[in-house]
Design a protein around this motif. Structure first.
Motif, mmCIF file in Angstrom:
data_model
loop_
_atom_site.group_PDB
_atom_site.id
_atom_site.type_symbol
_atom_site.label_atom_id
_atom_site.label_comp_id
_atom_site.label_asym_id
_atom_site.label_seq_id
_atom_site.Cartn_x
_atom_site.Cartn_y
_atom_site.Cartn_z
ATOM 1 N N SER A 65 10.494 20.610 3.500
ATOM 2 C CA SER A 65 10.807 20.341 2.084
ATOM 3 C C SER A 65 9.775 19.431 1.450
ATOM 4 N N GLY A 66 8.512 19.600 1.854
ATOM 5 C CA GLY A 66 7.475 18.785 1.248
ATOM 6 C C GLY A 66 7.269 17.479 1.979
ATOM 7 N N GLY A 67 6.207 16.771 1.593
ATOM 8 C CA GLY A 67 5.900 15.497 2.224
ATOM 9 C C GLY A 67 6.521 14.334 1.487
ATOM 10 N N SER A 68 6.138 13.128 1.914
ATOM 11 C CA SER A 68 6.714 11.899 1.381
ATOM 12 C C SER A 68 5.627 10.938 0.940
ATOM 13 N N LEU A 69 5.911 10.211 -0.119
ATOM 14 C CA LEU A 69 5.084 9.094 -0.544
ATOM 15 C C LEU A 69 5.813 7.819 -0.142
ATOM 16 N N VAL A 70 5.168 7.033 0.711
ATOM 17 C CA VAL A 70 5.805 5.838 1.273
ATOM 18 C C VAL A 70 5.007 4.609 0.864
ATOM 19 N N THR A 71 5.667 3.677 0.225
ATOM 20 C CA THR A 71 5.047 2.389 -0.110
ATOM 21 C C THR A 71 5.531 1.347 0.878
ATOM 22 N N VAL A 72 4.594 0.692 1.536
ATOM 23 C CA VAL A 72 4.884 -0.377 2.488
ATOM 24 C C VAL A 72 4.579 -1.692 1.787
ATOM 25 N N ALA A 73 5.550 -2.584 1.720
ATOM 26 C CA ALA A 73 5.369 -3.832 0.958
ATOM 27 C C ALA A 73 5.889 -5.013 1.747
ATOM 28 N N PHE A 74 5.111 -6.101 1.720
ATOM 29 C CA PHE A 74 5.500 -7.354 2.356
ATOM 30 C C PHE A 74 5.464 -8.466 1.318
ATOM 31 N N GLN A 75 6.391 -9.406 1.458
ATOM 32 C CA GLN A 75 6.322 -10.666 0.714
ATOM 33 C C GLN A 75 6.264 -11.797 1.726
ATOM 34 N N ILE A 76 5.336 -12.701 1.495
ATOM 35 C CA ILE A 76 5.103 -13.774 2.463
ATOM 36 C C ILE A 76 4.982 -15.089 1.719
ATOM 37 N N PHE A 80 10.355 -0.719 2.379
ATOM 38 C CA PHE A 80 9.709 0.563 2.154
ATOM 39 C C PHE A 80 10.395 1.295 1.006
ATOM 40 N N THR A 81 9.600 1.991 0.214
ATOM 41 C CA THR A 81 10.129 2.944 -0.753
ATOM 42 C C THR A 81 9.654 4.332 -0.348
ATOM 43 N N ILE A 82 10.533 5.291 -0.461
ATOM 44 C CA ILE A 82 10.232 6.656 -0.021
ATOM 45 C C ILE A 82 10.600 7.607 -1.145
ATOM 46 N N SER A 83 9.684 8.467 -1.524
ATOM 47 C CA SER A 83 9.969 9.452 -2.561
ATOM 48 C C SER A 83 9.321 10.769 -2.184
ATOM 49 N N PRO A 84 9.845 11.872 -2.697
ATOM 50 C CA PRO A 84 9.163 13.156 -2.460
ATOM 51 C C PRO A 84 7.802 13.159 -3.126
ATOM 52 N N ASP A 85 6.881 13.948 -2.601
ATOM 53 C CA ASP A 85 5.524 13.960 -3.163
ATOM 54 C C ASP A 85 5.403 14.850 -4.392
ATOM 55 N N GLY A 86 6.445 15.639 -4.693
ATOM 56 C CA GLY A 86 6.426 16.465 -5.890
ATOM 57 C C GLY A 86 5.618 17.733 -5.766
ATOM 58 N N THR A 144 0.850 -1.172 0.000
ATOM 59 C CA THR A 144 0.000 0.000 0.000
ATOM 60 C C THR A 144 0.893 1.231 0.000
ATOM 61 N N THR A 145 0.369 2.352 -0.456
ATOM 62 C CA THR A 145 1.119 3.604 -0.482
ATOM 63 C C THR A 145 0.373 4.644 0.347
ATOM 64 N N ILE A 146 1.126 5.375 1.171
ATOM 65 C CA ILE A 146 0.543 6.414 2.013
ATOM 66 C C ILE A 146 1.323 7.714 1.819
ATOM 67 N N TRP A 147 0.664 8.821 2.123
ATOM 68 C CA TRP A 147 1.339 10.118 2.126
ATOM 69 C C TRP A 147 1.584 10.529 3.563
ATOM 70 N N LEU A 148 2.803 11.006 3.845
ATOM 71 C CA LEU A 148 3.152 11.488 5.173
ATOM 72 C C LEU A 148 3.649 12.924 5.069
ATOM 73 N N PRO A 149 3.211 13.807 5.948
ATOM 74 C CA PRO A 149 3.699 15.191 5.937
ATOM 75 C C PRO A 149 5.062 15.309 6.612
ATOM 76 N N VAL A 150 5.972 14.467 6.208
ATOM 77 C CA VAL A 150 7.322 14.410 6.762
ATOM 78 C C VAL A 150 8.291 14.389 5.592
ATOM 79 N N SER A 151 9.424 15.029 5.717
ATOM 80 C CA SER A 151 10.381 15.064 4.623
ATOM 81 C C SER A 151 10.903 13.652 4.334
ATOM 82 N N ALA A 175 1.336 20.892 4.116
ATOM 83 C CA ALA A 175 2.443 19.996 4.433
ATOM 84 C C ALA A 175 3.646 20.741 4.952
ATOM 85 N N SER A 176 3.964 21.865 4.330
ATOM 86 C CA SER A 176 5.210 22.537 4.677
ATOM 87 C C SER A 176 5.184 23.120 6.072
#
Length: 709
Positions: free
Chosen positions: A660-671, A636-642, A530-537, A650-651
Motif C-alpha cells: 500500500s505504498g511507502g512511508s514518510l517517517v520523521t525522526v525527532a529528538f528534543q534534548i 516519530f511521525t509516520i504518513s503515507p508517501d502519497g 530528519t525525514t526519511i522514506w521507507l518502502p514499508v507501509s 515501492a509496491s
C-alpha cells in the motif's frame, strides 16, 4: 405629627371598677404652636438639659417628661432619616461602580494585545500593559531629549550612530548526560552563525492588522455571508460539481463546473501559477454538535482538537459574538497556521473569517474564508495560501454523536518547489485535505470520550492507576507531551531550521530555543529532526515503533535494554491509540520511566515518548495536577508517501508487506542542552546530535531490512 406622652398628663387616667380592664395609655396630640416651638428649640439644641426642659414645659403647658420624650423621639426620627439618606447614596454609588465594573469586564473581553494578537491573560495584565505603555512613552520623550543634546555635541543626528551590537552569551556545551554518555567539548559555535535559527519558542503573528473600521466589519459580514452560501452548495451538491475519482473513490472538484456556478472565482482559477486543492469527506464523530461548534469557535480548543495539523490559532477580533448558547451568527477574524509534521514542509498561513450559522435545530455550518490584508511582502512564508470557502456541516444524531461533512478548498502558489519526498502527498491534496481533518477529528473525539469515562476497569490498569482522576491526569499529561512534540518540529516563523551535514540528502535539521514553560525543563532545548522514506507501509512502520519488544532495535538511548509496559490506557477503538508507561530492564536509572502515547488514523500516525521520573508519574497517577511535570518529548511521525500504487518500486518491495505504498517517517529528538541561560552551541556537540539521529535512522532501516532505501 403625634408622639406618645410616655406618662405625661393624663397618664394616670381612669381605672374601671373591674380588675380585668387593664390600664391604657392616653396619647396627647401636640398643638401646632407647641410643635413649632419644640422644632425651633430642637434646631438650636437637640439635647436640652433639665433646666431648658422645665422652661419649655412652663411655656408650652406640657409635663417635663413629655418634653424629654419628644426630644428623644425626634432625635431617633432624625437619625433614621439620615441613615435612609446615606443608604440611598451608598446604594446609588454601589450600583454605579457595579455598572462600571461590568462595562470594564465586557470591554476586556474584546481587548487584543497589539504585539501577539491574543487577549490578555487577565485583567491585571491589561492594566500592567497600560502602565508600561505610559512609562514607555515617558522614556521615549526622555530618549528624544537626550538624543537631541547628544546630536548637538557630536555634530550629527543620533540616528547616524552605529547600532549597538548584541552581547553574545557564554559558550554552551551539549552534555551527553541525556544520552547516558560523557560530555564532549570542542570549539564554540555561535548560534548566530547558524543561519535561520532562533531562540524564540513561541512564534508570533507575521502581520498584525490595524484597528478595524465599521466599513471593514460590514465588508467582512458580507464576505462571510456569501462564503456560507457557497459552502452549503459545495457540501450539498454532487455531480456535476463533484465527481468520484476513478483511482481511490475520493470526491474531486470539477473546476469547470465550479467556474460556471461561482463566476466570481474566475480571477483565482485563471492564474496559471496557482494550484487548486479541493477535497470533501464526511463521517460520524463521537461528540454532540453544540460541543463541536463551541470547540471550533474557541481558538485554543480548536488547536487542542487538531494538534497534528494546527500549529497556531488565534482570534484577532470578534466581529459578532452571535446568539448566546448556540454560537449562531458568530463571526471572528482569525489567524491560523497549518503544518505537516516534518521540517521539510513549510507551514501554510491564513488570515481568515470564521462564521457560524445554525441552519435549523441540531444543524450547524461553520465556514472559513480568507481575508487578505495589504502586507507589503511581510510574509516570510515560502508558500502563499488563499482559503476559498471551506468548512464543515455538523448535524446532531440521536445517540449523542454527530455527522460531520467537511470541505477543504484552497489555492496555493508555491514560491519554492516542494521537497520531492512530500511532492506526491501534498500535490494530491492528502496532506492538508478534508480526509486528514476528519480523520484527526474522529480520533481526537474518541480520545475526549475516553477522557470523560470515569471507570478504570481496564485489565491493564488494575492496581497501577488507582482512580478515574489518576487516569484523567495521565491522559492530560500525555496530551501535553504530544502537543509539545508537534510544536517542536513545526516550521512556523518562530521555528526556523538550520540544516547540518547529514547521512542522507535531507540531512539533520536543528533549532534551539530557551525553555521558560513550567511544563518543560528550564534551560536551552535543542530540537533535531530528519525525514526519511521507507518502502514499508505506514501501518507496519507504526507497529514496529509501537511494539515494546522491538524497541531495543531502534532506541539508541536504551542501550539495547528490553522494556516492559507497566501501565496502559486505551484512547479509542483502535488498539494503537493508547498511552503507556514503560520501564527499562537492567539499567542503573531505576527511578526513570518512559511515558509514551501512540495514535493512528487513516491520515498517519505518531509515537511520542518522554522520560519521566518515578515521583512525577506517581503524582499524575494519584490524580494531582500534572501541569508542572517537566516533559522533553521525542518520537516519530509516520504518513503515507502519497505515491500511486505501481507494479514496481515501492509496491513490489519485500519490505512493503501490505503493498500500500511507502512511508514518510520523521525522526525527532528534543534534548536539554544546558540549564544555563546561554545561546551558543558547541560544534562537536552539534555533530554528536547529528550522529545520534544518523545512528537511529540506520538502526531503523536495518531492523526493517531497508538499508538500500
Amino acid at each position: 405629627m403625634e408622639f406618645g406622652s410616655g406618662g405625661g398628663a393624663g397618664s394616670d387616667g381612669d381605672h374601671d371598677a373591674s380588675d380585668s380592664q387593664r390600664r391604657k395609655k392616653r396619647y396627647h396630640r401636640h398643638t401646632a404652636n407647641q410643635i413649632q416651638k419644640l422644632e425651633g428649640m430642637f434646631k438650636e439644641c437637640p439635647h436640652p438639659d433639665e433646666k431648658q426642659r422645665l422652661q419649655l414645659s412652663r411655656e408650652l403647658g406640657l409635663a417635663p417628661r413629655q418634653i424629654k420624650f419628644w426630644f428623644q423621639n425626634r432625635r431617633t426620627q432624625m437619625k433614621a432619616q439620615h441613615e435612609r439618606a446615606d443608604n440611598c447614596v451608598l446604594r446609588a454609588e454601589n450600583d454605579k461602580i457595579r455598572c462600571e465594573n461590568i462595562a470594564i469586564r465586557e470591554a476586556l473581553k474584546n481587548v487584543i494585545c497589539p504585539a501577539c494578537g491574543v487577549p490578555p491573560l487577565n485583567e491585571d495584565s491589561y492594566f500592567d500593559e497600560h502602565k508600561f505603555r505610559m512609562e514607555n512613552a515617558q522614556l521615549k520623550e526622555e530618549l528624544d531629549r537626550v538624543s537631541s543634546i547628544a546630536a548637538k555635541c557630536i555634530g550629527r543626528p543620533i540616528s547616524q550612530l552605529p547600532p549597538v551590537q548584541p552581547i553574545h552569551v557564554s559558550s554552551l556545551e551539549l552534555s551527553m548526560a541525556s544520552f547516558g554518555g560523557p560530555g564532549v567539548g570542542g570549539p564554540s559555535l555561535d548560534l548566530d552563525l547558524l543561519p535561520g535559527t532562533t531562540s524564540s519558542a513561541m512564534p508570533s503573528l507575521p502581520y498584525h492588522p490595524t484597528v478595524l473600521s465599521d466599513m471593514d466589519k460590514s465588508l467582512m459580514t458580507d464576505i462571510a455571508a456569501n462564503a456560507m452560501e457557497e459552502l452549503l452548495r459545495l457540501l450539498q451538491t454532487n455531480e456535476p460539481l463533484w465527481i468520484k475519482s476513478a483511482t481511490d473513490g475520493r470526491d474531486v472538484l470539477n473546476l469547470e463546473s465550479y467556474e460556471r456556478i461561482f463566476p466570481r472565482a474566475n480571477s483565482h482559477l485563471k492564474n496559471p501559477d496557482l494550484r487548486i486543492e479541493a477535497s470533501r469527506d464526511s463521517g460520524v464523530v463521537i461528540m454532540n454538535g453544540l460541543a463541536l461548534v463551541e470547540m471550533f469557535m474557541d481558538p485554543n480548543k480548536f488547536g487542542d482538537l487538531f494538534p497534528t495539523i494546527v500549529s497556531m490559532a488565534k482570534t484577532i477580533e470578534v466581529i459578532s459574538s452571535g446568539m448566546l448558547g448556540s454560537q449562531s451568527g458568530s463571526l471572528q477574524l482569525m489567524y491560523k497556521e497549518l503544518q505537516v509534521l516534518s521540517p521539510l514542509v513549510q507551514t501554510r498561513e491564513f488570515y481568515f473569517l470564521r462564521y457560524c450559522q445554525q441552519i435549523e435545530q441540531g444543524l450547524w455550518a461553520i465556514v472559513d474564508v480568507s481575508y487578505d490584508f495589504p502586507r507589503d511582502n511581510q510574509f516570510t512564508n515560502q508558500c502563499r495560501s488563499h482559503r476559498l470557502p471551506s468548512g464543515c456541516l455538523i448535524q446532531d444524531m440521536p445517540n449523542g454523536y454527530s455527522k460531520v461533512s467537511w470541505v477543504e478548498h484552497v489555492e496555493i502558489e508555491d514560491k519554492a518547489p516542494t521537497h520531492r519526498l512530500y511532492r506526491d502527498l501534498i500535490h494530491s491534496g492528502l496532506a492538508f485535505g478534508a480526509e486528514r481533518w476528519l480523520a484527526a477529528l474522529q480520533r481526537m473525539c474518541e480520545r475526549f470520550a475516553c477522557l470523560m469515562v470515569s471507570g478504570t476497569s481496564t485489565r491493564d490498569l488494575e492496581g497501577v492507576i488507582p482512580s478515574p482522576e489518576g487516569k484523567r491526569s495521565m491522559m492530560k499529561l500525555a496530551q501535553r507531551m504530544v502537543n509539545n512534540f508537534c510544536a517542536s518540529i513545526s516550521t512556523s516563523n518562530g521555528h526556523r531550521w538550520t540544516t547540518l551535514s547529514g547521512m542522507n540528502e535531507v540531512g539533520v535539521r536543528v533549532t534551539i530555543h530557551k525553555s521558560t514553560d513550567p511544563g518543560q525543563p528550564n534551560g536551552v532545548v535543542l530540537s533535531a529532526a530528519t525525514t526519511i522514506w521507507l518502502p514499508v507501509s505506514p501501518q507496519n512502520v507504526f507497529n514496529f515503533f509501537k511494539d515494546e519488544r522491538t524497541r531495543p532495535q531502534w532506541d539508541v538511548l536504551s542501550n539495547n535494554n528490553a522494556v516492559q509496559e507497566v501501565a496502559h490506557i486505551a484512547n479509542g477503538s483502535h488498539p494503537g491509540n493508547c498511552i503507556s508507561v514503560l520501564r527499562a530492564f537492567n539499567t542503573s536509572q531505576n527511578n526513570m520511566l518512559m511515558l509514551q502515547e501512540s495514535c493512528i488514523d487513516s491520515s498517519g500516525s505518531l509515537v511520542v515518548y518522554s522520560p519521566v521520573d518515578l515521583p512525577s508519574i506517581n503524582i499524575a497517577m494519584s490524580g494531582e495536577d500534572p501541569s508542572y511535570i517537566p516533559l522533553l518529548p521525542s518520537g516519530f511521525t509516520i504518513s503515507p508517501d502519497g505515491r500511486p500504487e505501481q507494479g514496481n518500486g515501492a509496491s513490489t518491495s519485500s519490505c512493503n508487506v501490505h503493498g500500500s505504498g511507502g512511508s514518510l517517517v520523521t525522526v525527532a529528538f528534543q534534548i536539554l542542552v544546558s540549564s544555563l541561560p546561554s545561546a551558543k552551541l558547541n560544534l562537536e556537540s552539534v555533530n554528536t546530535v547529528n550522529t545520534l539521529i544518523g545512528t537511529t535512522v540506520q538502526q531503523i532501516k536495518a531492523a526493517l531490512n531497508c538499508n538500500s532505501s
